[in-house]
Motif scaffolding. Structure first.
Motif, PDB file in Angstrom:
ATOM      1  N   VAL A 297       0.813  -1.226   0.000  1.00 56.43           N
ATOM      2  CA  VAL A 297       0.000   0.000   0.000  1.00 56.43           C
ATOM      3  C   VAL A 297       0.843   1.270   0.000  1.00 56.43           C
ATOM      4  CG1 VAL A 297      -1.876  -1.181   1.192  1.00 56.43           C
ATOM      5  CG2 VAL A 297      -0.238   0.173   2.518  1.00 56.43           C
ATOM      6  N   GLY A 298       2.164   1.139   0.194  1.00 52.82           N
ATOM      7  CA  GLY A 298       2.997   2.335   0.188  1.00 52.82           C
ATOM      8  C   GLY A 298       2.633   3.290   1.307  1.00 52.82           C
ATOM      9  N   ARG A 299       2.345   4.546   0.932  1.00 51.52           N
ATOM     10  CA  ARG A 299       2.102   5.568   1.958  1.00 51.52           C
ATOM     11  C   ARG A 299       0.684   5.546   2.514  1.00 51.52           C
ATOM     12  NH1 ARG A 299       1.388  11.463  -1.037  1.00 51.52           N
ATOM     13  NH2 ARG A 299      -0.194  10.832  -2.542  1.00 51.52           N
ATOM     14  N   VAL A 300      -0.194   4.706   1.950  1.00 46.08           N
ATOM     15  CA  VAL A 300      -1.574   4.652   2.436  1.00 46.08           C
ATOM     16  C   VAL A 300      -1.617   3.755   3.678  1.00 46.08           C
ATOM     17  CG1 VAL A 300      -3.980   4.298   1.794  1.00 46.08           C
ATOM     18  CG2 VAL A 300      -2.309   4.900   0.045  1.00 46.08           C
TER      19      VAL A 300
ATOM     20  N   GLN B 298       7.103   1.925  12.729  1.00 36.75           N
ATOM     21  CA  GLN B 298       7.878   2.822  11.859  1.00 36.75           C
ATOM     22  C   GLN B 298       6.969   3.542  10.871  1.00 36.75           C
ATOM     23  OE1 GLN B 298      10.315  -0.363  10.311  1.00 36.75           O
ATOM     24  NE2 GLN B 298       9.217  -0.399   8.364  1.00 36.75           N
ATOM     25  N   ALA B 299       7.532   4.539  10.193  1.00 32.17           N
ATOM     26  CA  ALA B 299       6.768   5.270   9.182  1.00 32.17           C
ATOM     27  C   ALA B 299       6.553   4.375   7.962  1.00 32.17           C
ATOM     28  CB  ALA B 299       7.526   6.528   8.768  1.00 32.17           C
ATOM     29  N   PRO B 300       5.408   4.519   7.259  1.00 31.05           N
ATOM     30  CA  PRO B 300       5.213   3.782   6.012  1.00 31.05           C
ATOM     31  C   PRO B 300       6.275   4.187   4.982  1.00 31.05           C
ATOM     32  CG  PRO B 300       3.211   4.964   6.655  1.00 31.05           C
ATOM     33  CD  PRO B 300       4.291   5.403   7.575  1.00 31.05           C
ATOM     34  N   ILE B 301       6.549   3.301   4.037  1.00 38.95           N
ATOM     35  CA  ILE B 301       7.536   3.599   2.998  1.00 38.95           C
ATOM     36  C   ILE B 301       6.837   3.868   1.673  1.00 38.95           C
ATOM     37  CG2 ILE B 301       9.448   2.363   4.075  1.00 38.95           C
ATOM     38  CD1 ILE B 301       8.780  -0.044   2.323  1.00 38.95           C
ATOM     39  N   SER B 302       7.457   4.710   0.841  1.00 35.65           N
ATOM     40  CA  SER B 302       6.864   5.083  -0.435  1.00 35.65           C
ATOM     41  C   SER B 302       7.937   5.637  -1.353  1.00 35.65           C
ATOM     42  CB  SER B 302       5.766   6.137  -0.211  1.00 35.65           C
ATOM     43  OG  SER B 302       5.144   6.509  -1.424  1.00 35.65           O
ATOM     44  N   SER B 303       7.504   6.045  -2.546  1.00 39.69           N
ATOM     45  CA  SER B 303       8.404   6.735  -3.468  1.00 39.69           C
ATOM     46  C   SER B 303       8.706   8.150  -2.993  1.00 39.69           C
ATOM     47  CB  SER B 303       7.762   6.801  -4.852  1.00 39.69           C
ATOM     48  OG  SER B 303       6.564   7.569  -4.796  1.00 39.69           O
ATOM     49  N   THR B 304       7.888   8.653  -2.078  1.00 39.60           N
ATOM     50  CA  THR B 304       7.913  10.059  -1.686  1.00 39.60           C
ATOM     51  C   THR B 304       7.863  10.193  -0.170  1.00 39.60           C
ATOM     52  OG1 THR B 304       6.702  12.162  -1.958  1.00 39.60           O
ATOM     53  CG2 THR B 304       5.379  10.173  -1.792  1.00 39.60           C
TER      54      THR B 304
ATOM     55  N   GLU C   7       1.509   2.069  -8.472  1.00 33.53           N
ATOM     56  CA  GLU C   7       1.199   3.405  -8.993  1.00 33.53           C
ATOM     57  C   GLU C   7       1.928   4.538  -8.283  1.00 33.53           C
ATOM     58  OE1 GLU C   7      -1.170   1.028  -9.140  1.00 33.53           O
ATOM     59  OE2 GLU C   7      -1.399   1.140 -11.286  1.00 33.53           O
ATOM     60  N   GLN C   8       2.351   4.356  -7.000  1.00 27.70           N
ATOM     61  CA  GLN C   8       2.992   5.457  -6.282  1.00 27.70           C
ATOM     62  C   GLN C   8       4.354   5.798  -6.867  1.00 27.70           C
ATOM     63  OE1 GLN C   8       2.770   5.219  -1.938  1.00 27.70           O
ATOM     64  NE2 GLN C   8       0.841   4.114  -2.159  1.00 27.70           N
ATOM     65  N   PHE C   9       4.937   4.907  -7.619  1.00 30.90           N
ATOM     66  CA  PHE C   9       6.164   5.223  -8.341  1.00 30.90           C
ATOM     67  C   PHE C   9       5.842   5.764  -9.732  1.00 30.90           C
ATOM     68  CE2 PHE C   9       8.426   3.166  -5.021  1.00 30.90           C
ATOM     69  CZ  PHE C   9       9.735   3.586  -5.125  1.00 30.90           C
ATOM     70  N   MET C  10       4.786   5.285 -10.356  1.00 31.79           N
ATOM     71  CA  MET C  10       4.505   5.637 -11.743  1.00 31.79           C
ATOM     72  C   MET C  10       3.918   7.031 -11.904  1.00 31.79           C
ATOM     73  SD  MET C  10       2.844   1.963 -12.640  1.00 31.79           S
ATOM     74  CE  MET C  10       2.131   2.455 -14.191  1.00 31.79           C
ATOM     75  N   LYS C  11       3.129   7.482 -10.939  1.00 28.09           N
ATOM     76  CA  LYS C  11       2.366   8.711 -11.114  1.00 28.09           C
ATOM     77  C   LYS C  11       3.175   9.946 -10.711  1.00 28.09           C
ATOM     78  CE  LYS C  11      -1.534   6.429 -12.024  1.00 28.09           C
ATOM     79  NZ  LYS C  11      -2.719   6.548 -11.169  1.00 28.09           N
ATOM     80  N   ASP C  12       3.186  10.940 -11.586  1.00 27.70           N
ATOM     81  CA  ASP C  12       4.027  12.120 -11.321  1.00 27.70           C
ATOM     82  C   ASP C  12       3.445  13.052 -10.269  1.00 27.70           C
ATOM     83  OD1 ASP C  12       1.998  13.365 -12.777  1.00 27.70           O
ATOM     84  OD2 ASP C  12       3.274  13.877 -14.488  1.00 27.70           O
ATOM     85  N   LYS C  13       2.178  12.874  -9.901  1.00 21.93           N
ATOM     86  CA  LYS C  13       1.621  13.691  -8.813  1.00 21.93           C
ATOM     87  C   LYS C  13       2.032  13.170  -7.439  1.00 21.93           C
ATOM     88  CE  LYS C  13      -2.315  15.468 -11.435  1.00 21.93           C
ATOM     89  NZ  LYS C  13      -3.785  15.551 -11.565  1.00 21.93           N
ATOM     90  N   VAL C  14       2.632  11.985  -7.404  1.00 28.71           N
ATOM     91  CA  VAL C  14       3.148  11.423  -6.161  1.00 28.71           C
ATOM     92  C   VAL C  14       4.663  11.352  -6.189  1.00 28.71           C
ATOM     93  CG1 VAL C  14       3.073   9.469  -4.571  1.00 28.71           C
ATOM     94  CG2 VAL C  14       1.065  10.016  -5.965  1.00 28.71           C
ATOM     95  N   ASN C  15       5.199  10.780  -7.263  1.00 28.30           N
ATOM     96  CA  ASN C  15       6.631  10.534  -7.351  1.00 28.30           C
ATOM     97  C   ASN C  15       7.373  11.838  -7.628  1.00 28.30           C
ATOM     98  OD1 ASN C  15       9.250   9.788  -8.049  1.00 28.30           O
ATOM     99  ND2 ASN C  15       8.611   7.925  -9.095  1.00 28.30           N
ATOM    100  N   ASP C  16       8.103  12.313  -6.610  1.00 19.64           N
ATOM    101  CA  ASP C  16       8.877  13.553  -6.765  1.00 19.64           C
ATOM    102  C   ASP C  16      10.371  13.278  -6.613  1.00 19.64           C
ATOM    103  OD1 ASP C  16       8.812  12.910  -4.100  1.00 19.64           O
ATOM    104  OD2 ASP C  16       8.150  14.879  -3.395  1.00 19.64           O
ATOM    105  N   ARG C  17      10.780  12.066  -6.978  1.00 18.01           N
ATOM    106  CA  ARG C  17      12.176  11.664  -6.819  1.00 18.01           C
ATOM    107  C   ARG C  17      13.060  12.325  -7.872  1.00 18.01           C
ATOM    108  NH1 ARG C  17      12.234   7.059  -3.538  1.00 18.01           N
ATOM    109  NH2 ARG C  17      14.411   6.685  -4.101  1.00 18.01           N
ATOM    110  N   THR C  18      14.336  12.413  -7.557  1.00 17.93           N
ATOM    111  CA  THR C  18      15.307  12.962  -8.517  1.00 17.93           C
ATOM    112  C   THR C  18      16.381  11.935  -8.867  1.00 17.93           C
ATOM    113  OG1 THR C  18      16.595  13.903  -6.697  1.00 17.93           O
ATOM    114  CG2 THR C  18      14.968  15.337  -7.733  1.00 17.93           C
ATOM    115  N   ASP C  19      16.198  10.684  -8.416  1.00 17.05           N
ATOM    116  CA  ASP C  19      17.166   9.635  -8.763  1.00 17.05           C
ATOM    117  C   ASP C  19      16.678   8.898 -10.010  1.00 17.05           C
ATOM    118  OD1 ASP C  19      15.045   8.167  -7.809  1.00 17.05           O
ATOM    119  OD2 ASP C  19      16.157   7.189  -6.192  1.00 17.05           O
TER     120      ASP C  19
END
Length: 327
Positions: free
Chosen positions: A93-96, A106-112, A149-161
């Motif tokens: 579920v990532g950040r949900v 611990q904190a949930p893990i996600s792309s962001t 989807e949390q990696f694919m969608k640009d409204k969530v994924n704000d990574r620079t790697d």
């Protein structure tokens, strides 16, 4: 569908039912799934956690411990005894999520590290921890096949790697997951579910058509069995809403079995097949309420009405295995 011979095109959707106590599938699931199984039918099991960090809802099943794996076996056997084909939808579920569902709080893990807006149902949401680049291969290994989807969608994924920014970079993670699963169990046993148009959990994309088409083309490289796509009209979890977007470009691009989902009724499904917009049609709420849905569709028989208030009860019977058959 690959090596599988199906007797009809009506597929059971993967439906979260919150009845796997302590994340362990229960005996009542054997009855639930076998009720909906038929010779040559195709069922997709409810979303199942790939690890102890994957949880975001109570009593969802897991498949990361021996106890969970062993608990799934009689359920699978019950479905196979009816002659049906059974796939497992595996998710993270990532950040949900929130620390109450996470190991050691611990904190949930996600792309962001962007937090979700607090939800209306009062469920706590917590700022997630952005995965380090070197951690992502370990999550790929956990995932096998997952909702990515949390990696694919640009409204969530704000990574620079290498896992963020361009479309190719944002799709790198799900494609690494596909490759890992294919290498593990074979492409003929792997499918993927994509929701490029979905926006729930603040998980949208600025150009969903381009994203969906890119993924449909990209997964052809791996020769997987099916691509299961949620209609653009199902932007939120609720009743059907029309959309100007179309899945036809993805249908034309993908080489395997193309499966559609999203608010279909009997006639919608017939139209989708007749117009060659899909090979199979997934049904959720109607199949939940009508364990013999394929038979009812074949006879054009009346349907039971679903009871939304019982969808997520923890009761092992009510709203779960007590819907009547035609007989």
């Amino acid at each position: 569908m690959g090596n599988f011979n199906l007797s009809h095109r009506v597929v059971l959707a993967p439906l979260t039912r919150l009845r796997s106590y302590n994340n362990v599938p229960q005996p009542h699931a054997s009855l639930y799934y076998s009720q909906r199984a038929s010779k040559g039918g195709f069922l997709i099991a409810e979303a199942t956690d790939v690890s102890d960090t994957a949880q975001g809802y109570p009593n969802t099943p897991g498949i990361w411990t021996k106890e969970q794996v062993d608990a799934w076996k009689p359920i699978v056997d019950a479905v196979h005894a009816k002659g049906a084909i059974f796939f497992l939808q595996i998710w993270h579920v990532g950040r949900v999520s929130n620390p109450g569902y996470q190991p050691n709080g611990q904190a949930p893990i996600s792309s962001t590290d962007k937090p979700l807006t607090p939800q209306n149902d009062g469920e706590q949401v917590t700022p997630p921890r952005r995965l380090r680049t070197d951690e992502i291969p370990h999550i790929v290994n956990d995932f096998r096949l997952a909702a990515s989807e949390q990696f694919m969608k640009d409204k969530v994924n704000d990574r620079t790697d290498k896992y963020g920014g361009s479309l190719e970079n944002r799709c790198r993670f799900p494609l690494e997951v596909v490759e890992a699963v294919v290498n593990e169990i074979g492409a003929e046993r792997v499918g993927i579910r994509l929701s490029p148009f979905a926006e729930y959990s603040e998980c949208g994309d600025s150009n969903p058509e381009t994203l969906g088409l890119y993924m449909a083309n990209a997964i052809n490289k791996y020769g997987i069995l099916y691509c299961h796509v949620v209609e653009p009209r199902m932007k939120t979890i609720g009743e059907k809403a029309e959309s100007s977007h179309s899945l036809v470009p993805m249908r034309k691009a993908f080489n395997g079995t193309f499966i559609v989902a999203g608010g279909y009724d009997r006639q919608d499904g017939i139209n989708a097949i007749t117009e060659n917009k899909a090979d199979l049609v997934v049904y959720g709420r109607l199949f939940l309420a009508n364990p013999d849905l394929p038979k009812r569709f074949a006879l054009d028989a009346p349907l039971n009405k679903y009871k939304r208030e019982t969808f997520y009860l923890s009761d092992p019977v009510v709203g779960y295995t007590d819907y009547p058959f035609l007989e």
